[in-house]
Scaffold this motif. Structure first.
Motif: not given
Length: 189
Positions: A65-87
């Motif tokens: 089970k995951m807290h996100v679903r298809l089409g959700d807008t998310v922000k990357v909180i860890a890794g190389r792309d930290k801080g980027k926003i996408g769908e």
């Protein structure tokens, strides 16, 4: 030749000591049985060479089970792309990873398929673990954890804890379905 025949006759087994054609005693076949209590281990199905998929005993994959679903807008909180926003464009439930549009781009070297066609270097979106993304509110520009709430009409919906904004509205699902149908029609034609 005579020496060979004499050696074979000396090696021949007498009928009393021969065990060929006779049954073995049960004690020899079944040594003292040991009652071992082992937990049934999970079957591992082959997904790719470098990635294994956990399976249940009935060979179906274990889906997380995951807290996100298809089409959700998310922000990357860890890794190389930290801080980027996408769908979110794709979800893999067997290993809890998601593909976010225009984030975690990797270069892939593609060989030419036909003679005379040049090879290419293309950018593809690689999956990110779902724990490295957080739901994002476009209106208030804040990332938040997700909560669950039951509305007055009995519908269970997800909402952002920081803002109280409801994520699972019927408008969002209709937009997602329309965009999916458009891409399927474009792919078919």
């Amino acid at each position: 030749m005579a020496a060979l025949q004499s050696s074979l006759t000396s090696l021949s087994l007498s009928s009393s000591s021969s065990f060929l054609g006779r049954r073995l005693p049960p004690s020899f076949l079944h040594p003292a049985s040991v009652n071992s209590v082992e937990k049934p281990c999970l079957i591992v199905a082959k997904l790719k060479r470098w990635e294994r998929k956990e399976c249940k005993p009935n060979s179906l994959p274990v889906l997380h089970k995951m807290h996100v679903r298809l089409g959700d807008t998310v922000k990357v909180i860890a890794g190389r792309d930290k801080g980027k926003i996408g769908e979110i464009s794709k979800i893999f439930k067997h290993n809890s990873t998601v593909v976010v549009k225009e984030i975690n781009l990797k270069t892939k070297h593609v060989k030419s398929r036909e003679e005379g066609e040049p090879g290419q270097i293309i950018k593809i979106e690689a999956p990110i673990h779902s724990s490295n993304v957080m739901l994002y509110s476009k209106d208030q520009e804040v990332a938040s954890r997700v909560g669950h709430r039951v509305l007055d009409d009995g519908k269970k919906v997800r909402f952002l804890i920081k803002t109280g904004e409801i994520i699972d509205s019927t408008e969002n699902w209709n937009k997602l379905k329309e965009s999916k149908e458009k891409t399927e029609v474009a792919a078919a034609s």
